[in-house]
Design an enzyme around this catalytic site. Structure first.
Site, short mmCIF file in Angstrom:
data_model
loop_
_atom_site.label_atom_id
_atom_site.label_comp_id
_atom_site.label_asym_id
_atom_site.label_seq_id
_atom_site.Cartn_x
_atom_site.Cartn_y
_atom_site.Cartn_z
N ASP A 35 -18.21 35.85 137.08
CA ASP A 35 -18.65 37.26 137.34
C ASP A 35 -19.87 37.45 136.34
O ASP A 35 -19.92 36.76 135.35
CB ASP A 35 -18.07 38.50 137.39
CG ASP A 35 -16.96 38.83 136.19
OD1 ASP A 35 -17.54 38.25 135.07
OD2 ASP A 35 -16.14 39.26 136.51
N LYS A 56 -20.75 41.64 140.56
CA LYS A 56 -19.83 42.91 139.71
C LYS A 56 -20.79 43.16 138.47
O LYS A 56 -20.16 42.62 137.11
CB LYS A 56 -18.35 42.56 139.32
CG LYS A 56 -17.70 42.46 140.80
CD LYS A 56 -16.29 41.89 140.57
CE LYS A 56 -15.50 43.49 140.23
NZ LYS A 56 -15.61 44.18 141.41
N MET A 169 -16.96 50.11 129.67
CA MET A 169 -17.75 50.44 130.89
C MET A 169 -18.11 51.88 131.08
O MET A 169 -17.85 52.71 131.96
CB MET A 169 -17.00 50.13 132.34
CG MET A 169 -16.65 48.73 132.38
SD MET A 169 -15.47 48.52 133.84
CE MET A 169 -13.80 49.11 133.29
#
Length: 490
Positions: A35, A56, A169
């Site tokens: 990813d 992603k 995140m």
């Protein structure tokens, strides 16, 4: 027959933080699903495998999680060894549990190889300990995405008394994060820091408090991937800052190397904090004269000395020996000379010890110091572009030298992206004459050069380079010192 799946945490970005177990699994892989957050350099450990990018990034996905899990299982059911390479750790907001459940449902055997989580590594590289005896004895790791769900509001009251909060995140949701923390009683003066691309040479750190961290992050243009740390431990960055305070931090250095070559020089420069732009300029290929190489290896007893001036020459000779059904015993009765320590180490990999190495690394020194009697010729297993210095030095001493092309040195094909990256460099390192000539031919000579030793310096000048600095001795340590002197003026 089902294959096998390895769910691997790739770590936070620094290639050196990949675990040894992960590297060994990658070397056996047939398919790798990776990813956005996995360092692409990791893929060199599985160069022969099929590489599949599954995206992603942030709130957009190249493939949905269901599609990734399905593909993972599909490849394994084809009987292949499949790697799922994920940034950070597999089970820390990595959705590795869902992929493991997909394997179980399909009857596919799997393993989990944990990775170093960015929740701890990224703050550490920013000089922020997540715990400290005088500032924090507890910490929690949260995902910023939870801030989008109002149902999580009550949950956050449980974190009111935790000393250090680490958000993954959470760039887009940072305003919501700060609002929630103030709602549960955190002071607006609580220290906070947001770290982008932590553990890599692109690392950027913004410090502030809950009162101003959102504005500071926006002003700095910080984006994903980033980690935000909230708590008194952030204050320790002022004294524990180490990664982004090294002497060459942020300076751009181009390292010309071969595609097969190691990144030892690049790693040394990264330790100094430099942004290293590694682009291959030359590549190695099999000899264009295999019959000559094989014939010489069959007649080793007719020579007094065998000379190796590169690791590639050793590898090519040993490969040819193996193809002839021979091994290192073929060198019995002949003396072996190497140009320097790295070549001696390569020879030792095959159980052979060098009988001679010059006092200073370099072909000229080897030619001038080789203790040959001259009764028999010496043979040099060389590149197709072998420098003449060794040959000339031995001829001047009245010796007979037989040079055999053990491998070819050819120009690499560079993409326009690679060319642009190189042109952005402040200096370019040249460790050999062939690299200097290849660089001049493919990229021009606009970038000031830092050269390794007098021979390379002479070749670089001949190719048209401006010399920023020359390493007095032909060693990687000296070359790094010359780069430092060229960029820092000392």
């Amino acid at each position: 027959m089902a294959g096998f799946v390895s769910l691997i945490g790739a770590g936070p970005g620094d290639l050196g933080l990949l675990t040894l177990k992960a590297k060994l699994a990658l070397e056996r892989a047939e398919v790798v699903l990776y990813d956005y957050l996995a360092n692409p350099e990791i893929l060199r450990f599985c160069s022969s495998a099929e590489h599949i990018f599954v995206g992603k990034k942030g709130f957009s996905e190249y493939m949905s999680q269901e599609e990734i899990s399905s593909l993972l299982v599909q490849k394994a059911l084809e009987g292949k060894r499949v790697i799922r390479l994920k940034g950070g750790d597999v089970f820390v907001f990595g959705r590795g549990g869902e992929e493991a459940e997909a394997c179980i449902a399909a009857g596919v055997p799997f393993e989990v190889i944990p990775g170093i989580t960015s929740a701890i590594a990224v703050p550490a590289y920013a000089g922020i300990p997540v715990t400290h005896r005088e500032a924090g004895s507890s910490f929690a790791v949260l995902t910023g995405n939870e801030m989008l769900r109002d149902a999580e509001k009550l949950k956050y009251k449980a974190f009111q008394d935790i000393d250090t909060l680490i958000f993954l995140m959470g760039v887009k949701t940072l305003p919501r994060i700060v609002d929630r923390l103030l709602e549960i009683g955190k002071s607006k003066d609580t220290p906070a820091a947001t770290i982008q691309w932590g553990t890599t040479q692109q690392q950027r750190v913004v410090e502030g408090t809950l009162e101003n961290i959102v504005q500071k992050v926006q002003d700095a243009g910080i984006g994903a991937p980033a980690v935000t740390v909230v708590g008194d431990v952030v204050r320790y960055r002022n004294t524990l800052k180490w990664f982004d305070s090294r002497p060459l931090w942020g300076r751009k250095v181009a390292v010309t190397r071969t595609r097969e070559g190691s990144s030892e020089l690049g790693n040394l420069l990264r330790q100094e904090g430099a942004i290293v732009i590694e682009v291959p300029l030359i590549r190695f290929d099999s000899t264009s004269k295999p019959w000559e190489l094989q014939q010489t290896l069959r007649q080793l007893s007719s020579f007094e000395w065998v000379i190796f001036t590169s690791q590639q020459g050793i590898q090519a000779a040993m490969k040819a020996l193996n193809e002839l059904g021979l091994d290192a015993r073929a060198f019995a009765g002949v003396k072996l000379a190497v140009v320097g320590p790295s070549t001696a180490r390569e020879l030792a990999k095959y159980g052979l010890r060098a009988d001679f190495m010059p006092s200073r690394a370099g072909a000229v020194h080897l030619g001038g110091e080789l203790p040959a009697s001259g009764e028999k010729p010496v043979v040099h297993f060389a590149s197709s572009l072998a420098e003449p210095d060794l040959h000339e030095a031995l001829i001047q001493r009245g010796m007979t030298i037989h040079t055999v092309e053990a491998y070819q040195t050819l120009p690499a094909e560079l993409s326009e992206e690679q060319r642009e990256r190189l042109r952005d460099a402040e200096v370019i390192t040249l460790a050999s004459g062939s690299a200097a000539r290849a660089c001049a031919k493919q990229l021009g000579t606009d970038i000031p050069a830092v050269t390794m030793g007098p021979q390379t310096n002479k070749a670089a000048l001949g190719a048209g380079f401006t010399i920023a600095k020359m390493a007095e001795t032909p060693s990687l340590t000296a070359l790094v010192g010359a780069v430092r002197a060229a960029l820092l003026g000392n």
